[in-house]
Design a protein around this motif. Structure first.
Motif, PDB file in Angstrom:
ATOM      1  N   GLU A 137       0.824  -1.220   0.000  1.00  0.00           N
ATOM      2  CA  GLU A 137       0.000   0.000   0.000  1.00  0.00           C
ATOM      3  C   GLU A 137       0.852   1.262   0.000  1.00  0.00           C
ATOM      4  OE1 GLU A 137      -1.785   3.357   2.020  1.00  0.00           O
ATOM      5  OE2 GLU A 137      -0.434   1.962   3.050  1.00  0.00           O
ATOM      6  N   ARG A 138       2.091   1.180   0.508  1.00  0.00           N
ATOM      7  CA  ARG A 138       2.951   2.370   0.547  1.00  0.00           C
ATOM      8  C   ARG A 138       3.621   2.648  -0.800  1.00  0.00           C
ATOM      9  NH1 ARG A 138       6.449  -0.053   5.311  1.00  0.00           N
ATOM     10  NH2 ARG A 138       6.137  -1.793   3.880  1.00  0.00           N
ATOM     11  N   TRP A 162       2.984 -10.399   5.889  1.00  0.00           N
ATOM     12  CA  TRP A 162       4.127 -10.164   6.781  1.00  0.00           C
ATOM     13  C   TRP A 162       5.345  -9.998   5.895  1.00  0.00           C
ATOM     14  CZ3 TRP A 162       4.806  -8.973  11.723  1.00  0.00           C
ATOM     15  CH2 TRP A 162       6.087  -9.124  12.285  1.00  0.00           C
ATOM     16  N   SER A 163       5.881  -8.796   5.845  1.00  0.00           N
ATOM     17  CA  SER A 163       6.974  -8.530   4.908  1.00  0.00           C
ATOM     18  C   SER A 163       8.101  -7.812   5.615  1.00  0.00           C
ATOM     19  CB  SER A 163       6.463  -7.653   3.757  1.00  0.00           C
ATOM     20  OG  SER A 163       7.528  -7.323   2.891  1.00  0.00           O
ATOM     21  N   LYS A 164       9.299  -8.398   5.567  1.00  0.00           N
ATOM     22  CA  LYS A 164      10.488  -7.741   6.087  1.00  0.00           C
ATOM     23  C   LYS A 164      10.286  -7.254   7.518  1.00  0.00           C
ATOM     24  CE  LYS A 164      11.860  -6.793   1.395  1.00  0.00           C
ATOM     25  NZ  LYS A 164      11.957  -5.894   0.265  1.00  0.00           N
ATOM     26  N   GLY A 165       9.692  -8.115   8.344  1.00  0.00           N
ATOM     27  CA  GLY A 165       9.610  -7.840   9.780  1.00  0.00           C
ATOM     28  C   GLY A 165       8.419  -7.034  10.231  1.00  0.00           C
ATOM     29  N   GLU A 166       7.439  -6.831   9.351  1.00  0.00           N
ATOM     30  CA  GLU A 166       6.246  -6.084   9.783  1.00  0.00           C
ATOM     31  C   GLU A 166       5.034  -6.479   8.952  1.00  0.00           C
ATOM     32  OE1 GLU A 166       6.505  -1.824   8.982  1.00  0.00           O
ATOM     33  OE2 GLU A 166       7.881  -2.221   7.329  1.00  0.00           O
ATOM     34  N   TRP A 167       3.845  -6.233   9.538  1.00  0.00           N
ATOM     35  CA  TRP A 167       2.611  -6.432   8.788  1.00  0.00           C
ATOM     36  C   TRP A 167       2.461  -5.307   7.784  1.00  0.00           C
ATOM     37  CZ3 TRP A 167       0.272 -10.768   8.435  1.00  0.00           C
ATOM     38  CH2 TRP A 167       0.267 -11.662   9.499  1.00  0.00           C
ATOM     39  N   THR A 168       2.077  -5.661   6.562  1.00  0.00           N
ATOM     40  CA  THR A 168       1.897  -4.631   5.532  1.00  0.00           C
ATOM     41  C   THR A 168       0.511  -4.779   4.896  1.00  0.00           C
ATOM     42  OG1 THR A 168       2.874  -6.060   3.845  1.00  0.00           O
ATOM     43  CG2 THR A 168       4.365  -4.554   4.989  1.00  0.00           C
ATOM     44  N   ASP A 169      -0.004  -3.665   4.416  1.00  0.00           N
ATOM     45  CA  ASP A 169      -1.276  -3.672   3.685  1.00  0.00           C
ATOM     46  C   ASP A 169      -0.992  -3.930   2.206  1.00  0.00           C
ATOM     47  OD1 ASP A 169      -2.172  -2.742   6.124  1.00  0.00           O
ATOM     48  OD2 ASP A 169      -3.246  -1.012   5.305  1.00  0.00           O
ATOM     49  N   THR A 170      -1.914  -4.586   1.536  1.00  0.00           N
ATOM     50  CA  THR A 170      -1.781  -4.849   0.097  1.00  0.00           C
ATOM     51  C   THR A 170      -2.896  -4.137  -0.662  1.00  0.00           C
ATOM     52  OG1 THR A 170      -0.838  -7.038   0.511  1.00  0.00           O
ATOM     53  CG2 THR A 170      -1.773  -6.667  -1.675  1.00  0.00           C
ATOM     54  N   VAL A 171      -2.526  -3.514  -1.766  1.00  0.00           N
ATOM     55  CA  VAL A 171      -3.511  -2.896  -2.647  1.00  0.00           C
ATOM     56  C   VAL A 171      -3.594  -3.739  -3.914  1.00  0.00           C
ATOM     57  CG1 VAL A 171      -3.928  -0.849  -4.052  1.00  0.00           C
ATOM     58  CG2 VAL A 171      -3.111  -0.598  -1.724  1.00  0.00           C
ATOM     59  N   ILE A 172      -4.815  -3.946  -4.401  1.00  0.00           N
ATOM     60  CA  ILE A 172      -5.007  -4.760  -5.609  1.00  0.00           C
ATOM     61  C   ILE A 172      -5.653  -3.912  -6.704  1.00  0.00           C
ATOM     62  CG2 ILE A 172      -6.117  -6.812  -6.588  1.00  0.00           C
ATOM     63  CD1 ILE A 172      -5.981  -8.048  -3.782  1.00  0.00           C
ATOM     64  N   TYR A 173      -5.017  -3.961  -7.869  1.00  0.00           N
ATOM     65  CA  TYR A 173      -5.585  -3.341  -9.062  1.00  0.00           C
ATOM     66  C   TYR A 173      -5.972  -4.455 -10.030  1.00  0.00           C
ATOM     67  CZ  TYR A 173      -4.430   1.444  -7.842  1.00  0.00           C
ATOM     68  OH  TYR A 173      -4.397   2.674  -7.223  1.00  0.00           O
ATOM     69  N   GLY A 174      -7.007  -4.207 -10.835  1.00  0.00           N
ATOM     70  CA  GLY A 174      -7.431  -5.231 -11.790  1.00  0.00           C
ATOM     71  C   GLY A 174      -7.909  -4.636 -13.096  1.00  0.00           C
ATOM     72  N   MET A 175      -7.824  -5.446 -14.123  1.00  0.00           N
ATOM     73  CA  MET A 175      -8.389  -5.080 -15.422  1.00  0.00           C
ATOM     74  C   MET A 175      -9.072  -6.313 -16.004  1.00  0.00           C
ATOM     75  SD  MET A 175      -6.502  -3.577 -18.818  1.00  0.00           S
ATOM     76  CE  MET A 175      -6.357  -1.869 -18.413  1.00  0.00           C
ATOM     77  N   LEU A 176     -10.274  -6.117 -16.535  1.00  0.00           N
ATOM     78  CA  LEU A 176     -11.014  -7.209 -17.162  1.00  0.00           C
ATOM     79  C   LEU A 176     -10.990  -7.026 -18.673  1.00  0.00           C
ATOM     80  CD1 LEU A 176     -14.269  -7.262 -14.960  1.00  0.00           C
ATOM     81  CD2 LEU A 176     -12.256  -8.732 -14.758  1.00  0.00           C
ATOM     82  N   ALA A 177     -11.112  -8.117 -19.397  1.00  0.00           N
ATOM     83  CA  ALA A 177     -11.211  -8.013 -20.853  1.00  0.00           C
ATOM     84  C   ALA A 177     -12.371  -7.093 -21.211  1.00  0.00           C
ATOM     85  CB  ALA A 177     -11.397  -9.405 -21.457  1.00  0.00           C
ATOM     86  N   SER A 178     -13.447  -7.169 -20.457  1.00  0.00           N
ATOM     87  CA  SER A 178     -14.635  -6.357 -20.782  1.00  0.00           C
ATOM     88  C   SER A 178     -14.415  -4.871 -20.505  1.00  0.00           C
ATOM     89  CB  SER A 178     -15.855  -6.872 -20.007  1.00  0.00           C
ATOM     90  OG  SER A 178     -15.578  -6.859 -18.623  1.00  0.00           O
ATOM     91  N   ASP A 179     -13.411  -4.511 -19.693  1.00  0.00           N
ATOM     92  CA  ASP A 179     -13.102  -3.089 -19.467  1.00  0.00           C
ATOM     93  C   ASP A 179     -12.598  -2.442 -20.752  1.00  0.00           C
ATOM     94  OD1 ASP A 179     -13.659  -3.312 -16.777  1.00  0.00           O
ATOM     95  OD2 ASP A 179     -11.555  -3.603 -16.192  1.00  0.00           O
ATOM     96  N   ARG A 180     -12.072  -3.265 -21.641  1.00  0.00           N
ATOM     97  CA  ARG A 180     -11.414  -2.708 -22.819  1.00  0.00           C
ATOM     98  C   ARG A 180     -12.338  -2.641 -24.017  1.00  0.00           C
ATOM     99  NH1 ARG A 180      -5.855  -3.393 -22.927  1.00  0.00           N
ATOM    100  NH2 ARG A 180      -5.969  -4.296 -25.004  1.00  0.00           N
ATOM    101  N   ALA A 181     -13.560  -3.102 -23.853  1.00  0.00           N
ATOM    102  CA  ALA A 181     -14.492  -3.139 -24.992  1.00  0.00           C
ATOM    103  C   ALA A 181     -14.871  -1.722 -25.419  1.00  0.00           C
ATOM    104  CB  ALA A 181     -15.735  -3.934 -24.606  1.00  0.00           C
TER     105      ALA A 181
END
Ligand SMILES: CC(C)(COP(=O)(O)OP(=O)(O)OC[C@H]1O[C@@H](n2cnc3c(N)ncnc32)[C@H](O)[C@@H]1OP(=O)(O)O)[C@@H](O)C(=O)NCCC(=O)NCCS
Length: 181
Positions: A137-138, A162-181
């Motif tokens: 997330e950072r 758990w990354s490099k000694g600490e809890w971290t937040d994850t952000v997810i981005y996505g793209m669908l085939a239908s987004d490109r229509a």
């Protein structure tokens, strides 16, 4: 499906499969603490670079045995980063994408240009249903790149990794085939 013709050329870049000689170039980039800070890996050692490149040499076809496609990004004949696309669910054609750019070449849209080309390949050539990108997330530069490439912000997972000694937040981005229509 027509056969895939490599390398891929964009306006400014050449995207090509990895070679053993890339280990030194990628080591120069991935050994930098500012590059590795939000990656899962620690800064690469020379040996790590050789191992990673050996693995990536086999990643030349999403529909091949590896289920992955790993590109080195070349700009004016120099290796400046990489983009990797891999199936997370081959049967349902769901893939994930990851990217790294040499900071010396940052701030000019080169990573965005490479990522757009690989997303085009994923949807137009491989007929993938969905591509995701996950990041700490950072990692604001990476999130901005995903958005610039046309991916949508889909989720923010709190302290899921758990990354490099600490809890971290994850952000997810996505793209669908239908987004490109
Ligand atoms: C994530 C990363 C690739 C982003 O690099 P970047 O230089 O910001 O990305 P780009 O090459 O696409 O350049 C975009 C910048 O150039 C600017 N730009 C200039 N010309 C441009 C053009 N023709 N097209 C698009 N952007 C352009 C954009 O406005 C943007 O600047 P801003 O961030 O100040 O708004 C880089 O920070 C990195 O490799 N980080 C370390 C590894 C990492 O964390 N990888 C991701 C793991 S999830």
């Amino acid at each position: 499906m027509t056969s895939l013709t490599l390398p891929i050329r964009t306006g400014r870049l050449l995207l090509r499969p990895h070679r053993e000689a890339d280990a030194g170039h990628l080591h120069r980039i991935y050994s930098r603490p500012d590059v590795a800070v939000y990656l899962l890996d620690e800064p690469w050692l020379e040996e790590t670079a050789r191992e990673k490149v050996s693995e990536r040499i086999t990643k030349t076809d999403l529909d091949g045995k590896s289920g992955a496609l790993a590109f080195v990004i070349e700009y004016e004949q120099a290796v400046i980063g990489d983009v990797v696309l891999w199936f997370t669910d081959r049967e349902r054609r769901v893939a994930e994408i990851g990217w790294v750019l040499d900071p010396q070449h940052g701030g000019r849209g080169l990573a965005t240009e490479a990522v757009r080309a690989v997303l085009d390949l994923a949807f137009d050539h491989y007929r993938v249903h969905r591509v995701t990108a996950q990041m700490d997330e950072r990692n604001a530069a990476s999130a901005k790149l995903a958005a610039r490439a046309g991916m949508q912000h889909e989720a923010h997972l709190r302290q899921d990794w758990w990354s490099k000694g600490e809890w971290t937040d994850t952000v997810i981005y996505g793209m669908l085939a239908s987004d490109r229509a």
